[in-house]
Design a protein around this motif. Structure first.
Motif, PDB file in Angstrom:
ATOM      1  N   ALA A 203       0.812  -1.212   0.000  1.00 16.11           N
ATOM      2  CA  ALA A 203       0.000   0.000   0.000  1.00 16.11           C
ATOM      3  C   ALA A 203       0.851   1.271   0.000  1.00 16.11           C
ATOM      4  CB  ALA A 203      -0.942  -0.009   1.206  1.00 16.11           C
ATOM      5  N   VAL A 204       1.809   1.367   0.917  1.00 16.32           N
ATOM      6  CA  VAL A 204       2.608   2.592   1.020  1.00 16.32           C
ATOM      7  C   VAL A 204       3.499   2.808  -0.203  1.00 16.32           C
ATOM      8  CG1 VAL A 204       4.431   3.739   2.322  1.00 16.32           C
ATOM      9  CG2 VAL A 204       2.519   2.686   3.531  1.00 16.32           C
ATOM     10  N   PRO A 205       4.327   1.828  -0.612  1.00 11.91           N
ATOM     11  CA  PRO A 205       5.187   2.083  -1.776  1.00 11.91           C
ATOM     12  C   PRO A 205       4.405   2.317  -3.066  1.00 11.91           C
ATOM     13  CG  PRO A 205       5.348  -0.210  -1.104  1.00 11.91           C
ATOM     14  CD  PRO A 205       4.618   0.503  -0.026  1.00 11.91           C
ATOM     15  N   LEU A 206       3.332   1.567  -3.274  1.00 13.11           N
ATOM     16  CA  LEU A 206       2.539   1.779  -4.485  1.00 13.11           C
ATOM     17  C   LEU A 206       1.840   3.132  -4.427  1.00 13.11           C
ATOM     18  CD1 LEU A 206       1.357   0.937  -7.156  1.00 13.11           C
ATOM     19  CD2 LEU A 206      -0.367  -0.418  -5.946  1.00 13.11           C
ATOM     20  N   GLY A 207       1.329   3.505  -3.255  1.00 14.46           N
ATOM     21  CA  GLY A 207       0.677   4.803  -3.119  1.00 14.46           C
ATOM     22  C   GLY A 207       1.623   5.949  -3.427  1.00 14.46           C
ATOM     23  N   ILE A 208       2.856   5.865  -2.935  1.00 13.99           N
ATOM     24  CA  ILE A 208       3.842   6.914  -3.199  1.00 13.99           C
ATOM     25  C   ILE A 208       4.212   6.951  -4.679  1.00 13.99           C
ATOM     26  CG2 ILE A 208       6.215   7.644  -2.752  1.00 13.99           C
ATOM     27  CD1 ILE A 208       5.906   6.589   0.063  1.00 13.99           C
ATOM     28  N   LEU A 209       4.376   5.768  -5.298  1.00  9.17           N
ATOM     29  CA  LEU A 209       4.680   5.709  -6.729  1.00  9.17           C
ATOM     30  C   LEU A 209       3.567   6.351  -7.551  1.00  9.17           C
ATOM     31  CD1 LEU A 209       6.350   4.702  -9.146  1.00  9.17           C
ATOM     32  CD2 LEU A 209       5.110   2.524  -8.972  1.00  9.17           C
ATOM     33  N   LEU A 210       2.312   6.037  -7.235  1.00  9.71           N
ATOM     34  CA  LEU A 210       1.181   6.611  -7.962  1.00  9.71           C
ATOM     35  C   LEU A 210       1.125   8.121  -7.773  1.00  9.71           C
ATOM     36  CD1 LEU A 210      -1.581   3.940  -7.206  1.00  9.71           C
ATOM     37  CD2 LEU A 210      -0.089   4.107  -9.221  1.00  9.71           C
ATOM     38  N   ASN A 211       1.447   8.583  -6.567  1.00  8.37           N
ATOM     39  CA  ASN A 211       1.466  10.014  -6.279  1.00  8.37           C
ATOM     40  C   ASN A 211       2.466  10.736  -7.180  1.00  8.37           C
ATOM     41  OD1 ASN A 211       0.155  11.741  -4.062  1.00  8.37           O
ATOM     42  ND2 ASN A 211       2.272  12.439  -3.991  1.00  8.37           N
ATOM     43  N   VAL A 212       3.646  10.133  -7.363  1.00 17.94           N
ATOM     44  CA  VAL A 212       4.678  10.727  -8.212  1.00 17.94           C
ATOM     45  C   VAL A 212       4.255  10.698  -9.682  1.00 17.94           C
ATOM     46  CG1 VAL A 212       7.047  10.451  -9.044  1.00 17.94           C
ATOM     47  CG2 VAL A 212       6.544  10.229  -6.616  1.00 17.94           C
ATOM     48  N   ILE A 213       3.635   9.608 -10.110  1.00 21.54           N
ATOM     49  CA  ILE A 213       3.173   9.508 -11.501  1.00 21.54           C
ATOM     50  C   ILE A 213       2.159  10.600 -11.813  1.00 21.54           C
ATOM     51  CG2 ILE A 213       1.851   8.097 -13.127  1.00 21.54           C
ATOM     52  CD1 ILE A 213       3.152   5.630 -11.868  1.00 21.54           C
ATOM     53  N   VAL A 214       1.200  10.783 -10.916  1.00 21.12           N
ATOM     54  CA  VAL A 214       0.176  11.815 -11.128  1.00 21.12           C
ATOM     55  C   VAL A 214       0.808  13.201 -11.152  1.00 21.12           C
ATOM     56  CG1 VAL A 214      -1.869  12.924 -10.140  1.00 21.12           C
ATOM     57  CG2 VAL A 214      -1.687  10.440 -10.144  1.00 21.12           C
ATOM     58  N   GLY A 215       1.695  13.465 -10.181  1.00 19.78           N
ATOM     59  CA  GLY A 215       2.336  14.771 -10.141  1.00 19.78           C
ATOM     60  C   GLY A 215       3.171  15.046 -11.376  1.00 19.78           C
ATOM     61  N   GLY A 216       3.970  14.063 -11.800  1.00 19.44           N
ATOM     62  CA  GLY A 216       4.813  14.246 -12.972  1.00 19.44           C
ATOM     63  C   GLY A 216       4.020  14.400 -14.250  1.00 19.44           C
ATOM     64  N   SER A 217       2.995  13.575 -14.414  1.00 21.48           N
ATOM     65  CA  SER A 217       2.158  13.652 -15.595  1.00 21.48           C
ATOM     66  C   SER A 217       1.432  14.987 -15.677  1.00 21.48           C
ATOM     67  CB  SER A 217       1.139  12.501 -15.582  1.00 21.48           C
ATOM     68  OG  SER A 217       0.203  12.643 -16.625  1.00 21.48           O
ATOM     69  N   SER A 218       0.897  15.442 -14.537  1.00 19.88           N
ATOM     70  CA  SER A 218       0.198  16.725 -14.509  1.00 19.88           C
ATOM     71  C   SER A 218       1.152  17.880 -14.793  1.00 19.88           C
ATOM     72  CB  SER A 218      -0.468  16.925 -13.147  1.00 19.88           C
ATOM     73  OG  SER A 218      -1.364  15.881 -12.851  1.00 19.88           O
ATOM     74  N   THR A 219       2.374  17.782 -14.247  1.00 18.36           N
ATOM     75  CA  THR A 219       3.349  18.847 -14.439  1.00 18.36           C
ATOM     76  C   THR A 219       3.675  19.042 -15.912  1.00 18.36           C
ATOM     77  OG1 THR A 219       4.344  18.461 -12.264  1.00 18.36           O
ATOM     78  CG2 THR A 219       5.684  19.623 -13.888  1.00 18.36           C
TER      79      THR A 219
ATOM     80  N   VAL B  85      -3.749   5.819 -13.259  1.00 20.38           N
ATOM     81  CA  VAL B  85      -3.529   7.172 -12.737  1.00 20.38           C
ATOM     82  C   VAL B  85      -2.841   8.057 -13.773  1.00 20.38           C
ATOM     83  CG1 VAL B  85      -3.450   6.348 -10.353  1.00 20.38           C
ATOM     84  CG2 VAL B  85      -1.303   6.633 -11.626  1.00 20.38           C
ATOM     85  N   LEU B  86      -2.034   7.467 -14.642  1.00 20.40           N
ATOM     86  CA  LEU B  86      -1.429   8.246 -15.717  1.00 20.40           C
ATOM     87  C   LEU B  86      -2.511   8.801 -16.631  1.00 20.40           C
ATOM     88  CD1 LEU B  86       1.140   9.202 -17.189  1.00 20.40           C
ATOM     89  CD2 LEU B  86       1.119   7.047 -18.452  1.00 20.40           C
ATOM     90  N   ALA B  87      -3.470   7.946 -17.006  1.00 22.48           N
ATOM     91  CA  ALA B  87      -4.574   8.390 -17.860  1.00 22.48           C
ATOM     92  C   ALA B  87      -5.447   9.409 -17.126  1.00 22.48           C
ATOM     93  CB  ALA B  87      -5.414   7.191 -18.291  1.00 22.48           C
ATOM     94  N   GLY B  88      -5.770   9.122 -15.862  1.00 23.12           N
ATOM     95  CA  GLY B  88      -6.612  10.036 -15.105  1.00 23.12           C
ATOM     96  C   GLY B  88      -5.975  11.395 -14.910  1.00 23.12           C
ATOM     97  N   SER B  89      -4.675  11.422 -14.649  1.00 25.27           N
ATOM     98  CA  SER B  89      -3.990  12.695 -14.438  1.00 25.27           C
ATOM     99  C   SER B  89      -3.924  13.519 -15.715  1.00 25.27           C
ATOM    100  CB  SER B  89      -2.577  12.457 -13.900  1.00 25.27           C
ATOM    101  OG  SER B  89      -1.782  11.749 -14.841  1.00 25.27           O
ATOM    102  N   GLN B  90      -3.792  12.853 -16.857  1.00 31.61           N
ATOM    103  CA  GLN B  90      -3.784  13.586 -18.122  1.00 31.61           C
ATOM    104  C   GLN B  90      -5.145  14.219 -18.409  1.00 31.61           C
ATOM    105  OE1 GLN B  90      -1.369  14.324 -20.744  1.00 31.61           O
ATOM    106  NE2 GLN B  90      -0.229  14.089 -18.822  1.00 31.61           N
ATOM    107  N   VAL B  91      -6.199  13.464 -18.153  1.00 32.93           N
ATOM    108  CA  VAL B  91      -7.549  14.008 -18.347  1.00 32.93           C
ATOM    109  C   VAL B  91      -7.792  15.166 -17.390  1.00 32.93           C
ATOM    110  CG1 VAL B  91     -10.024  13.523 -18.205  1.00 32.93           C
ATOM    111  CG2 VAL B  91      -8.473  11.823 -19.199  1.00 32.93           C
ATOM    112  N   GLY B  92      -7.481  14.949 -16.101  1.00 35.58           N
ATOM    113  CA  GLY B  92      -7.742  15.975 -15.107  1.00 35.58           C
ATOM    114  C   GLY B  92      -6.933  17.235 -15.310  1.00 35.58           C
TER     115      GLY B  92
END
Length: 258
Positions: A50-66, A216-223
């Protein structure tokens, strides 16, 4: 369609996380406040999954959005870069200090700050003219604010995006720019811890990890594209205010509900 298949965690988690990423990417956050508890409630091991995957997803969303926000020229680099660097440096110090303070007290204080930030943002008040920060002063504030928030983010194990946006807005940064700059900040801050946490998860559940990452990559791009091209700052402030109140409740539950 077999509804039992849809209810399987490896299928349900990516579907849920697509919408989490869509919403949180519009607000300059990664969604880590929800990924970790959802994975844990689904029965995945807290430390190794849960923790490592959650942190990885957080970084993916942030990077993709950036990437989207940089293309739309919404990122305030002068405050974002020092803010991110300071958070990278001070987040590990906060994690090291977890044994020095009562966790419940710290989480309760941050929950109250989050709720207050929600009220502040919902009020529409923006104090740039009154405070009169220059661009050079904003760089200094980025270093100072990133140091403090990085420390507290490390202390409670959160990415920090929920605190970055309100502070940037209080400095007079326009709501869309604040959210875009926060995406840059949380990406840099998250990278400082994602490697160590991934090392802990020596046996990832690959279909879960890959499925959630793609979602989350797809969701972050849409959002992020919706935020950059369709949403007005007033709409973003209203959404952010509601989400902040929800996060404040979750923080209080984490501190006193168990």
């Amino acid at each position: 369609m077999d509804l039992g298949v849809l209810a399987q965690p490896v299928v349900l988690a990516p579907v849920l996380f697509f919408f989490v990423a869509l919403l949180f990417s519009m607000l300059g956050m990664g969604g880590g406040q929800l990924y970790v508890p959802i994975l844990f409630w689904m029965g995945f091991d807290f430390t190794t999954q849960a923790v490592p995957l959650g942190i990885l997803l957080n970084v993916i969303v942030g990077g993709s959005s950036t990437v989207t926000y940089v293309r739309e020229q919404l990122v305030d680099w002068r405050i974002g870069i020092p803010f991110g660097i300071a958070m990278i440096v001070f987040a590990p110090l906060g994690a090291y200090a977890t044994t020095w303070f009562p966790t419940e007290t710290i989480v309760a204080i941050l929950a109250l700050f989050t709720a207050a930030a929600a009220v502040f943002i919902a009020s529409g008040y923006q104090p740039r003219e009154e405070l009169g920060f220059s661009r050079r002063a904003e760089t200094g504030v980025g270093l100072g604010g990133g140091s403090v928030l990085g420390f507290f983010a490390g202390l409670i194990g959160q990415g920090g995006g929920v605190f970055v946006v309100p502070l940037l807005y209080m400095l007079g940064i326009e709501a869309k720019v604040a959210a875009a700059t926060s995406a840059l900040v949380i990406t840099g801050a998250g990278l400082s811890s994602v490697v160590s946490h991934l090392a802990i998860a020596s046996t990832p559940i690959w279909d879960l990890w890959i499925g959630c990452s793609i979602a989350v990559l797809a969701g972050s791009q849409v959002g992020s594209r919706l935020m950059a091209t369709r949403l007005e700052s007033e709409t973003i402030k209203k959404i952010f205010g509601v989400v902040l109140f929800g996060i404040a409740i979750v923080l209080l539950y984490q501190a006193f509900g168990a």
